[in-house]
Enzyme design. Structure first.
Site, PDB file in Angstrom:
ATOM      1  N   GLY A 208       0.820  -1.217   0.000  1.00 62.11           N
ATOM      2  CA  GLY A 208       0.000   0.000   0.000  1.00 62.11           C
ATOM      3  C   GLY A 208       0.843   1.251   0.000  1.00 62.11           C
ATOM      4  O   GLY A 208       2.046   1.217  -0.298  1.00 62.11           O
ATOM      5  N   ASN A 209       0.221   2.356   0.334  1.00 59.76           N
ATOM      6  CA  ASN A 209       0.921   3.624   0.381  1.00 59.76           C
ATOM      7  C   ASN A 209       0.341   4.470   1.509  1.00 59.76           C
ATOM      8  O   ASN A 209      -0.585   4.048   2.200  1.00 59.76           O
ATOM      9  CB  ASN A 209       0.846   4.357  -0.961  1.00 59.76           C
TER      10      ASN A 209
END
Length: 411
Positions: A208-209
């Site tokens: 993810g981020n």
């Protein structure tokens, strides 16, 4: 700032105490105006001690001062938290049967309501209609959070946390009350993506981020305030969505792609603010990957995800549709943020690309942003710096220069 804090009668009234303390610690003058039912959950002495102000529930408590008029005329901001289904109904009907509802009829400042109730009550057609009525009059009704409710119930209807209510309300107050003439996006159908996609590695882990979705939510709220018909496609949002009524929740890049492509044919403007994972695991096991003592981690083969922004720009079917992308960039040995952003603009084919630096306290998870807006050739057409709402309005100002607002359809 002079704030009126309305509190109606629900279990979540205890959070109003925390909200009151938070607002006072930030230096605001707060007068609590509860309903009689609210005082069955939290006593008047608590509100009076923390606010330093008298607490009343009835218009007859201070007749010579005409309290409901004086309070309304003197307020810079009204927050109602929690706003129960009953309070929403009475406010939408214009009732004036206690001090709080009477005061709501006299205020000319921004009003923010944070609903809290059981899921069935929030989703009931009567409540849906009441919320729509209030929003049409300029009241900012925050979407409730999803989570544990009273007893064993869980779902949408939970009061957002006091910190989130305060932040949204103060942002609304900073913008002031938008005049009717500012409805310059009226008649436009807008789809905004926000947040960050997650690609599962196994049932419990993901790639993810750090995107919270705050900038995309600000864009959606700004468009709605300016008259647009807005759908927000939220990928793993960690921020409340404000008063955006139509929210589609997604998780992975594939889910985001499906949602955006399904909404694109009817949209006049598409804004891809979401931070999309460039790669995903080639395979996702059905059970958790176990750690084997003495052995290093097994390599994870990655494959490239579809380029959603490029697809939307290339495959648009609606005449005159404007496609806007966001490029969260960092500099490296081959160029700075703006160099990489301009190159991306030429590859993507969107009408506008909003370039913003991220990392080291910039962009993701912050209250402010700094952007340069370029066209499909990478030429600068605008820039903005400030709160994410200020940046959002600058983006919409630029969109209007590319595509003027259209008249509302009659079908």
């Amino acid at each position: 700032m002079r704030i009126l804090l309305g509190v109606s009668g629900g279990v979540a009234a205890y959070k109003a105490v925390l909200l009151l303390r938070l607002l006072r610690e930030q230096g605001h003058q707060v007068r609590v105006v509860p309903t009689a039912s609210a005082l069955r959950f939290v006593g008047a002495p608590t509100f009076e001690a923390l606010s330093g102000e008298k607490v009343s529930t009835e218009v007859f408590d201070d007749v010579p001062q005409v309290a409901h008029v004086a309070l309304g005329q003197g307020a810079d901001l009204v927050i109602v938290a929690p706003a129960t289904a009953d309070l929403l109904a009475r406010a939408a009907a214009g009732r004036a049967d206690d001090l709080l509802t009477s005061t709501l009829l006299t205020v000319s400042c921004p009003v923010v309501m944070a609903p809290a109730m059981h899921t069935e009550m929030w989703q009931h057609p009567a409540t849906v209609a009441n919320v729509a009525t209030l929003r049409s009059r300029g009241v900012h009704v925050i979407e409730p959070a999803s989570g544990r409710l009273t007893g064993k119930d869980s779902g949408p209807g939970r009061l957002p946390e006091p910190e989130d209510i305060a932040r949204v309300a103060l942002e609304v107050a900073a913008r002031g009350v938008a005049p009717v003439a500012a409805q310059d996006l009226s008649g436009l159908r807008v789809v905004v993506s926000a947040g960050g996609t997650r690609e599962p590695i196994d049932p419990v882990r993901f790639i993810g981020n750090l995107s919270s979705g705050r900038q995309g939510i600000a864009l959606a709220c700004a468009a709605q305030d300016r008259g647009a018909d807005v759908t927000l496609v939220g990928a793993n949002l960690t921020e409340p969505v404000g008063d955006v009524a139509d929210v589609v929740r997604v998780g992975s890049t594939a889910e985001l792609r499906e949602a955006m492509r399904s909404l694109a044919p009817e949209a006049d403007v598409l804004v891809m603010t979401a931070a999309v994972a460039d790669f995903r695991p080639a395979r996702t096991p059905s059970s958790k990957i176990k750690k084997v003592p003495g052995q290093g981690p097994a390599p994870i083969e990655l494959v490239e995800n579809p380029d959603i922004l490029a697809e939307l720009a290339r495959e648009r079917e609606r005449p005159g549709q404007v496609v806007v992308g966001f490029a969260a960039e960092t500099g490296d040995d081959t160029g700075d943020v703006w160099h990489h952003g301009r190159a991306k603009a030429r590859r993507k084919g969107a009408d506008l690309l909003v370039i913003n630096p991220v990392g080291h306290g910039k962009g993701f998870g912050t209250d402010t942003n700094e952007v340069v807006i370029v066209d499909a050739e990478g030429e600068t057409v605008a820039s903005a710096q400030g709160s994410k709402r200020e940046v959002a309005d600058a983006v919409w100002d630029t969109v209007l220069k590319v595509r003027p607002p259209i008249a509302p359809t009659t079908d």
